[in-house]
Scaffold this active site. Structure first.
Site, short mmCIF file in Angstrom:
data_model
loop_
_atom_site.label_atom_id
_atom_site.label_comp_id
_atom_site.label_asym_id
_atom_site.label_seq_id
_atom_site.Cartn_x
_atom_site.Cartn_y
_atom_site.Cartn_z
N SER A 141 33.20 -28.09 -10.61
CA SER A 141 31.91 -26.71 -11.30
C SER A 141 31.97 -25.33 -11.13
O SER A 141 32.78 -25.07 -9.63
CB SER A 141 30.92 -26.95 -11.56
OG SER A 141 30.04 -25.48 -11.28
N TYR A 154 23.71 -30.06 -6.36
CA TYR A 154 24.06 -30.09 -7.64
C TYR A 154 26.10 -29.04 -7.12
O TYR A 154 26.56 -29.48 -7.14
CB TYR A 154 23.65 -28.69 -9.05
CG TYR A 154 25.12 -28.99 -9.57
CD1 TYR A 154 25.63 -29.95 -10.54
CD2 TYR A 154 25.27 -27.44 -10.31
CE1 TYR A 154 26.33 -29.84 -11.68
CE2 TYR A 154 26.72 -27.22 -11.46
CZ TYR A 154 26.66 -28.40 -12.10
OH TYR A 154 27.86 -28.69 -12.63
C1 8X3 Z 1 28.09 -25.36 -14.81
C2 8X3 Z 1 28.19 -24.12 -14.33
O1 8X3 Z 1 27.45 -21.92 -13.48
O2 8X3 Z 1 25.37 -23.30 -14.58
O3 8X3 Z 1 28.82 -26.41 -14.00
O4 8X3 Z 1 26.51 -23.98 -12.68
S1 8X3 Z 1 27.00 -23.10 -14.12
#
Ligand code: 8X3
Length: 256
Positions: A141, A154
């Site tokens: 991501s 995350y």
């Molecule tokens: C998801 C993208 O920018 O919402 O991995 O974290 S974000």
């Protein structure tokens, strides 16, 4: 250009969002699919909705390593030669400040985004090395590349996915195995509903009044990477909506 086509594809987290788009895209070119998910009914729904290609449901809760191993060992022989593994499962839980977040959420994120990624890849890769054919695509991501408030664990998990991809490539000399980290930006999927634990209104605000990526956009990027000729390896690829850029640094200033 001589294009490459994987024959058997394993997709983790296949029953929603990006996973579904990957399943659809690779089914369209006739790939056999191993569709991983936690919920047997949802996998069956996906199987029914996809084009008529060979499919196997791989049911496992990624928070339980033994379930991953058992589900892997239960894959029928006709699906054993996995050419492409797409590690897509995982996701975010919460957007709280690190010092206020829920530790159980942090553990679940680490297990589903990091530990399961290592376990599944470790299970799948030996046959790729033996056959000198294979590709592992990890869905990381932009959160792993660029910090944002509340991203904390995350973001770290996604940085793990990216760095695991690059570091593992060093070990893959002589195996012909390709490995890629795909780093999508904001994309309208079930991602935010999950992050906000079912709060659909809060999730909808993330995507309001802008044009986020769709699952199909990311599906197309992964498809391109996965069908390049075998001598071409994309190490990492960041894909964002045109409308997503960066904010300036946050500078804390004294009051007054
Ligand atoms: C998801 C993208 O920018 O919402 O991995 O974290 S974000």
């Amino acid at each position: 250009m001589q294009k490459y086509q994987p024959k058997t594809v394993l997709i983790t987290g296949s029953t929603s969002g990006f996973g579904k788009a990957f399943a659809q895209r690779f089914a369209e070119i006739g790939c056999s699919l191993i569709l991983h998910g936690r919920n047997a009914e949802k996998i069956q729904e996906l199987i029914n909705a996809l084009p008529n290609v060979p499919k196997h449901a791989m049911i496992a809760d990624l928070l339980k390593p033994q379930e991953i191993t058992d589900a892997f060992n239960a894959i029928p022989p006709s699906f054993h030669n996995i050419d492409l593994l797409i590690n897509n499962a995982g996701g975010a839980l919460g957007l709280d400040k690190f010092h206020e977040m829920n530790l159980a959420d942090a553990d679940a994120m680490i297990d589903s985004n990091c530990r399961s990624l290592v376990h599944i890849t470790r299970l799948v890769m030996p046959q790729m090395a033996a056959r000198k054919r294979g590709h592992v695509i990890n869905i990381a991501s932009v959160a792993g590349n660029w910090p944002y408030p509340g991203g904390n664990v995350y973001a770290a998990c996604k940085a793990f996915a990216r760095q695991l991809t690059l570091a593992t490539r060093c070990d893959l000399q002589g195996t012909n195995i390709r490995m890629t980290s795909i780093e999508p930006g904001i994309a309208e999927t079930e991602f935010s509903v999950k992050r906000f634990k079912g709060d659909a209104d809060k999730a909808a605000k993330v995507y309001a009044d802008t044009q986020p990526l769709t699952s199909e956009d990311v599906g197309e990027a992964v498809f391109w990477v996965a069908t390049l000729p075998e001598h071409v390896n994309v190490n990492s690829m960041e894909v964002v909506p045109t409308k997503q850029t960066w904010a300036p640094f946050a500078i804390e200033r004294d009051a007054g």
